[in-house]
Design an enzyme around this catalytic site. Structure first.
Site, PDB file in Angstrom:
ATOM      1  N   GLU A   1      38.197  39.364  39.157  1.00  0.00           N
ATOM      2  CA  GLU A   1      38.012  39.977  39.603  1.00  0.00           C
ATOM      3  C   GLU A   1      36.889  40.800  39.747  1.00  0.00           C
ATOM      4  O   GLU A   1      36.129  41.852  40.106  1.00  0.00           O
ATOM      5  CB  GLU A   1      39.220  40.287  40.565  1.00  0.00           C
ATOM      6  CG  GLU A   1      40.187  38.938  41.359  1.00  0.00           C
ATOM      7  CD  GLU A   1      41.247  39.638  41.398  1.00  0.00           C
ATOM      8  OE1 GLU A   1      41.361  40.172  41.385  1.00  0.00           O
ATOM      9  OE2 GLU A   1      41.992  38.516  42.185  1.00  0.00           O
TER      10      GLU A   1
ATOM     11  N   ASN B   1      50.294  40.498  37.186  1.00  0.00           N
ATOM     12  CA  ASN B   1      49.519  41.361  37.520  1.00  0.00           C
ATOM     13  C   ASN B   1      49.235  41.108  39.208  1.00  0.00           C
ATOM     14  O   ASN B   1      49.013  40.705  40.011  1.00  0.00           O
ATOM     15  CB  ASN B   1      48.327  40.440  36.877  1.00  0.00           C
ATOM     16  CG  ASN B   1      47.038  41.147  38.058  1.00  0.00           C
ATOM     17  OD1 ASN B   1      47.017  42.274  38.441  1.00  0.00           O
ATOM     18  ND2 ASN B   1      45.185  40.192  38.160  1.00  0.00           N
ATOM     19  N   TRP B   2      49.941  42.884  39.530  1.00  0.00           N
ATOM     20  CA  TRP B   2      50.583  42.689  41.087  1.00  0.00           C
ATOM     21  C   TRP B   2      48.876  42.968  41.674  1.00  0.00           C
ATOM     22  O   TRP B   2      48.681  43.133  42.939  1.00  0.00           O
ATOM     23  CB  TRP B   2      51.160  44.091  40.862  1.00  0.00           C
ATOM     24  CG  TRP B   2      52.111  44.073  40.627  1.00  0.00           C
ATOM     25  CD1 TRP B   2      52.583  43.571  39.706  1.00  0.00           C
ATOM     26  CD2 TRP B   2      53.487  44.842  40.912  1.00  0.00           C
ATOM     27  NE1 TRP B   2      53.941  43.132  39.863  1.00  0.00           N
ATOM     28  CE2 TRP B   2      54.250  44.793  40.532  1.00  0.00           C
ATOM     29  CE3 TRP B   2      52.517  46.432  41.368  1.00  0.00           C
ATOM     30  CZ2 TRP B   2      56.155  45.249  40.658  1.00  0.00           C
ATOM     31  CZ3 TRP B   2      54.454  47.191  41.567  1.00  0.00           C
ATOM     32  CH2 TRP B   2      55.846  46.522  40.818  1.00  0.00           C
ATOM     33  N   LYS B   3      47.515  43.043  40.504  1.00  0.00           N
ATOM     34  CA  LYS B   3      46.715  43.479  41.725  1.00  0.00           C
ATOM     35  C   LYS B   3      46.362  44.687  42.606  1.00  0.00           C
ATOM     36  O   LYS B   3      47.106  45.993  42.331  1.00  0.00           O
ATOM     37  CB  LYS B   3      45.404  42.155  42.742  1.00  0.00           C
ATOM     38  CG  LYS B   3      45.622  41.034  41.926  1.00  0.00           C
ATOM     39  CD  LYS B   3      44.985  39.492  42.691  1.00  0.00           C
ATOM     40  CE  LYS B   3      45.646  38.326  41.525  1.00  0.00           C
ATOM     41  NZ  LYS B   3      44.258  37.406  42.059  1.00  0.00           N
TER      42      LYS B   3
ATOM     43  N   GLY C   1      44.664  32.581  43.224  1.00  0.00           N
ATOM     44  CA  GLY C   1      44.619  32.940  44.031  1.00  0.00           C
ATOM     45  C   GLY C   1      44.648  31.757  45.246  1.00  0.00           C
ATOM     46  O   GLY C   1      44.656  31.789  46.297  1.00  0.00           O
TER      47      GLY C   1
ATOM     48  N   GLU D   1      41.921  31.842  32.910  1.00  0.00           N
ATOM     49  CA  GLU D   1      42.185  31.724  34.034  1.00  0.00           C
ATOM     50  C   GLU D   1      40.863  30.896  34.563  1.00  0.00           C
ATOM     51  O   GLU D   1      39.777  32.171  35.052  1.00  0.00           O
ATOM     52  CB  GLU D   1      42.185  32.762  34.717  1.00  0.00           C
ATOM     53  CG  GLU D   1      43.354  33.725  34.322  1.00  0.00           C
ATOM     54  CD  GLU D   1      43.814  34.833  35.281  1.00  0.00           C
ATOM     55  OE1 GLU D   1      45.060  35.012  35.516  1.00  0.00           O
ATOM     56  OE2 GLU D   1      43.098  35.747  35.389  1.00  0.00           O
TER      57      GLU D   1
ATOM     58  N   GLY E   1      49.567  36.349  39.594  1.00  0.00           N
ATOM     59  CA  GLY E   1      48.667  37.059  40.250  1.00  0.00           C
ATOM     60  C   GLY E   1      50.527  36.995  41.344  1.00  0.00           C
ATOM     61  O   GLY E   1      51.104  38.102  41.775  1.00  0.00           O
ATOM     62  N   GLY E   2      49.645  36.280  42.617  1.00  0.00           N
ATOM     63  CA  GLY E   2      50.481  36.528  44.067  1.00  0.00           C
ATOM     64  C   GLY E   2      52.332  36.621  43.735  1.00  0.00           C
ATOM     65  O   GLY E   2      52.940  36.945  44.099  1.00  0.00           O
TER      66      GLY E   2
ATOM     67  N   HIS F   1      39.064  40.802  33.575  1.00  0.00           N
ATOM     68  CA  HIS F   1      39.571  39.558  34.740  1.00  0.00           C
ATOM     69  C   HIS F   1      37.892  39.228  35.350  1.00  0.00           C
ATOM     70  O   HIS F   1      37.346  39.606  36.293  1.00  0.00           O
ATOM     71  CB  HIS F   1      40.459  40.447  35.766  1.00  0.00           C
ATOM     72  CG  HIS F   1      41.542  39.627  36.469  1.00  0.00           C
ATOM     73  ND1 HIS F   1      40.861  39.390  37.937  1.00  0.00           N
ATOM     74  CD2 HIS F   1      42.520  38.943  36.301  1.00  0.00           C
ATOM     75  CE1 HIS F   1      41.787  38.877  38.748  1.00  0.00           C
ATOM     76  NE2 HIS F   1      42.699  38.446  37.746  1.00  0.00           N
TER      77      HIS F   1
ATOM     78  N   SER G   1      46.983  30.526  40.024  1.00  0.00           N
ATOM     79  CA  SER G   1      48.334  30.088  41.127  1.00  0.00           C
ATOM     80  C   SER G   1      49.420  29.130  40.193  1.00  0.00           C
ATOM     81  O   SER G   1      49.907  28.424  40.477  1.00  0.00           O
ATOM     82  CB  SER G   1      47.173  29.134  41.649  1.00  0.00           C
ATOM     83  OG  SER G   1      46.566  29.400  42.904  1.00  0.00           O
TER      84      SER G   1
HETATM   85  C1  PEP Z   1      45.915  36.297  38.570  1.00  0.00           C
HETATM   86  O1  PEP Z   1      45.867  37.484  39.159  1.00  0.00           O
HETATM   87  O2  PEP Z   1      45.444  36.472  37.962  1.00  0.00           O
HETATM   88  C2  PEP Z   1      46.073  35.250  39.196  1.00  0.00           C
HETATM   89  C3  PEP Z   1      46.232  33.981  38.470  1.00  0.00           C
HETATM   90  O3  PEP Z   1      46.292  35.143  40.404  1.00  0.00           O
HETATM   91  P1  PEP Z   1      47.144  34.654  40.828  1.00  0.00           P
HETATM   92  O4  PEP Z   1      48.479  33.430  40.110  1.00  0.00           O
HETATM   93  O5  PEP Z   1      47.372  34.547  42.487  1.00  0.00           O
HETATM   94  O6  PEP Z   1      47.090  32.777  41.427  1.00  0.00           O
END
Ligand code: PEP
Length: 252
Positions: free
Chosen positions: A97, A9-11, A173, A167, A232-233, A95, A211
């Site tokens: 966010e 997920n590039w957000k 993040g 999640e 994510g990241g 999600h 993470s």
């Molecule tokens: C996400 O945005 O779904 C996520 C899990 O981010 P990260 O891996 O950066 O924690």
């Protein structure tokens, strides 16, 4: 069918250059994975075309959000039919966010999930507790409620189009991740809720997100109810993302 999936997920990150370089690299490596992992890239909607050009059917593509309608006067929205028409296979729904920043409710999540799966796309439905909820011992009941309500309107024959991503909000993040054991316990509880709902629980892929990095993925992916990751990241760094995809053992 229960599948191994690693989705990035590039957000609200990325560019045309990243779409070309990162997805080109991921495509060239994903073709030789021997562990049966389906690799998915979920970029901002504006880069879907660029990512699809590079993905060339080797890597699946998804959108991060859709509206709860199929067309009409909804400026700024993209519908599930449009995502499908563009060549996407996956849609992220709910999600944290979206829930926290954009006020998406369980009811809205349920509406979107129903429309997405009925369009023939796969909904990756995100659930997870906050730190306060975990510390007050409510994690499992909060997540169970999100699963029940978010999946309330899935038509009987459409469960194959549902993936659930657990999640924990406190792990997204932040660099903090659930232990493999805690994640497994929650995944097992989610599978129990799905079973209670009459869904084919053993067939539904459950992803862990929060993470996930190359150095913790193997422990998470070795748990029996963890079928992959939502990243994510680390999905913005091509080599790190691919080493997460390689963290499953070879398919038997
Ligand atoms: C996400 O945005 O779904 C996520 C899990 O981010 P990260 O891996 O950066 O924690």
């Amino acid at each position: 069918m229960r599948r191994r999936i690693v989705a990035g997920n590039w957000k609200m990150n990325g560019s045309r250059d990243l779409s070309e370089e990162l997805v080109g690299y991921v495509r060239s490596e994903a073709g030789s994975l021997d562990n049966g992992v389906e690799v998915v890239i979920i970029p901002p909607a504006i880069y879907i075309g660029n990512v699809l050009d590079q993905a060339q059917g080797v890597v699946s593509v998804g959108v991060q959000n859709v509206g709860q309608w199929q067309s009409g006067a909804y400026t700024g929205e993209v519908s599930p039919e449009m995502a499908k028409d563009a060549g996407c296979r996956y849609v992220l729904v709910g999600h944290s966010e979206r829930r926290q920043i954009f006020g998406e409710t369980d009811e809205l999540v349920a509406e979107k999930v129903s429309l997405v799966v009925s369009s023939g796309l796969v909904a990756i439905v995100c659930v997870g507790e906050t730190l306060e909820e975990r510390e007050s011992g409510q994690a499992e009941s909060v997540v169970a409620h999100q699963v029940r309500s978010g999946l309330a309107f899935v038509p009987k024959g459409q469960w194959h189009n549902v993936v659930v991503a657990y999640e924990p909000v406190w792990a997204i993040g932040t660099g903090k991740t659930a232990t493999a054991g805690d994640a497994q316990d929650m995944h097992s509880a989610i599978r129990g809720v799905l079973k209670d709902m009459g869904a084919p629980a053993e067939e539904i892929s459950l992803l862990y997100g929060g993470s996930v990095k190359a150095d913790n993925a193997a422990a998470l992916f070795s748990e029996p109810d963890i079928d992959g990751g939502l990243i994510g990241g680390a999905s913005l760094v091509a080599k790190e993302f691919m080493s997460i995809c390689r963290s499953f053992p070879a398919a038997t």
